[in-house]
Design an enzyme around this catalytic site. Sequence first.
Site, PDB file in Angstrom:
ATOM      1  N   ASP A   1       0.846  -1.187   0.000  1.00 21.58           N
ATOM      2  CA  ASP A   1       0.000   0.000   0.000  1.00 21.58           C
ATOM      3  C   ASP A   1       0.882   1.238   0.000  1.00 21.58           C
ATOM      4  O   ASP A   1       2.093   1.162   0.139  1.00 21.58           O
ATOM      5  CB  ASP A   1      -0.977   0.000   1.176  1.00 21.58           C
ATOM      6  CG  ASP A   1      -0.272  -0.001   2.527  1.00 21.58           C
ATOM      7  OD1 ASP A   1       0.851   0.520   2.620  1.00 21.58           O
ATOM      8  OD2 ASP A   1      -0.859  -0.511   3.494  1.00 21.58           O
TER       9      ASP A   1
ATOM     10  N   GLN B   1     -11.513   7.021  -3.677  1.00 20.45           N
ATOM     11  CA  GLN B   1     -12.180   7.412  -2.450  1.00 20.45           C
ATOM     12  C   GLN B   1     -13.542   8.030  -2.816  1.00 20.45           C
ATOM     13  O   GLN B   1     -14.045   7.785  -3.892  1.00 20.45           O
ATOM     14  CB  GLN B   1     -11.295   8.391  -1.676  1.00 20.45           C
ATOM     15  CG  GLN B   1      -9.978   7.789  -1.200  1.00 20.45           C
ATOM     16  CD  GLN B   1     -10.167   6.778  -0.086  1.00 20.45           C
ATOM     17  OE1 GLN B   1     -11.160   6.787   0.641  1.00 20.45           O
ATOM     18  NE2 GLN B   1      -9.188   5.883   0.064  1.00 20.45           N
TER      19      GLN B   1
ATOM     20  N   ASP C   1      -8.292  -7.987   0.654  1.00 17.21           N
ATOM     21  CA  ASP C   1      -7.355  -8.177   1.759  1.00 17.21           C
ATOM     22  C   ASP C   1      -7.984  -7.688   3.042  1.00 17.21           C
ATOM     23  O   ASP C   1      -8.863  -6.821   3.031  1.00 17.21           O
ATOM     24  CB  ASP C   1      -6.043  -7.424   1.500  1.00 17.21           C
ATOM     25  CG  ASP C   1      -6.145  -5.935   1.824  1.00 17.21           C
ATOM     26  OD1 ASP C   1      -5.990  -5.582   3.013  1.00 17.21           O
ATOM     27  OD2 ASP C   1      -6.398  -5.131   0.910  1.00 17.21           O
TER      28      ASP C   1
ATOM     29  N   CYS D   1     -13.810 -29.241   7.318  1.00 18.96           N
ATOM     30  CA  CYS D   1     -12.653 -28.466   6.858  1.00 18.96           C
ATOM     31  C   CYS D   1     -11.474 -29.375   6.525  1.00 18.96           C
ATOM     32  O   CYS D   1     -11.214 -30.358   7.223  1.00 18.96           O
ATOM     33  CB  CYS D   1     -12.246 -27.460   7.936  1.00 18.96           C
ATOM     34  SG  CYS D   1     -10.877 -26.393   7.463  1.00 18.96           S
TER      35      CYS D   1
ATOM     36  N   CYS E   1      -7.159 -28.819  10.811  1.00 19.55           N
ATOM     37  CA  CYS E   1      -8.236 -29.796  11.007  1.00 19.55           C
ATOM     38  C   CYS E   1      -7.806 -31.202  10.599  1.00 19.55           C
ATOM     39  O   CYS E   1      -8.389 -32.186  11.066  1.00 19.55           O
ATOM     40  CB  CYS E   1      -9.478 -29.358  10.237  1.00 19.55           C
ATOM     41  SG  CYS E   1     -10.266 -27.885  10.951  1.00 19.55           S
TER      42      CYS E   1
END
Length: 412
Positions: A94, A223, A297, A335, A340
């Site tokens: 970013d 924006q 994200d 899962c 798992c």
Amino acid sequence: MKQNQFSFEIDTKIPDALGRAGIIHTPHGDIKTPTFTVVGTYGDVRFLSTDKFHEIGIQAMISNGFHLSKISDKVETSGGLYTYSGYNCPTITDSGGFQIMSFGSGLGKVVSMNKRDIAREQFKTENKKRLARVTDEGVYFKMNENDTEKLITPEYSIQFQHKIGADIMMAFDELTSIGDNKEYNEKALERTHKWAIRCLDEHQKLTNENPDKPYQALYGVLQGAHYQDLREETSHILGAMDFDGYGLGGAFEKEQLPNILFWCNSILPESKPRHLLGLSKPDDIFAGVENGCDTFDCVAPTREARHGKIYTLDGDINIRNARFRDDHSPLFDECECPTCKSGYSRSDIRKLLKNENELKSPEQILKDKQLALELITAHNVYFIVKLTEKIREAIINGNFFNFRDKWLKRYY
């Protein structure tokens, strides 16, 4: 732009919607979309090893350009973020605007809030002294009131992102908070458009000066808060510029997300990828995909893991709760994540995390907690990555809306 180093192709579109399944081609690998890009703030994902990273199926990572700027020389010397991270996957940075403006106004790239939170943030914005001072030149900001001012310009943001060497960079934009009125948003958007041109110019300059470096794509950031006219205006203006893709950000009420994304993505060039900044809740991902977003994200899957929250298809649970003390089932029966499949039960992971055994040494308590956080982090990230994989399959198979409705009905 160098040929065959960054491009985007669309495989399948969702009928009567803006969504699509595609592939982003980068110098360090392809990204099949839609997909979730995991957050590795400093170039690595906390409690997620390289082996687990790839076993989970993560395709790309987004890192904090502002924090990495402090070691950009080191990252550059190592061969760029791709090698520095050790994950060997496509990377994104970013612009630094999120951190800089959050010091001053308290909110970041995408904030999706309910009405009570909005009222609280409006009050905070109106009654706090801002530590960020925005000028046409750039943003002067302080970490705290006693600190000296620092200046970040669009050019400097592009310079340190070039050094970091991510495959995709974000242009420097002025963020507004949920408490800023329309007049302030209008001024901020006008400044952001001017900064976008400066970012593109600096990007072109540095690209020409370093012809042997892999091409870095530059995304423009949109924006405009929840104002339709501002969102449409910035989509037309930035959409006409020579960006490689677009990041969608802003602060707004959660219910406005589908509208905002539709306003923007119905105008932005269809041939370029779009990244939704900072959201990963399942309903937000479905809304994002339907309305034309390709990548996502958010820190939530890893941050919530550190607080004991477990994602399941039947809704989230908190493994710290006493009802899981004697629960010997996996985190989620359906899962296939590494956790798992490992044999650790809910009870096992709760014990590691809670450390209620008073006979343990401090060293063992710390070791057990780290193991628990590694197990939960792997599970949560896998859950969101797998969701986006299944959404991609549903788009290609032509049953996106049926899949969406069934999935959300069960989860919520």
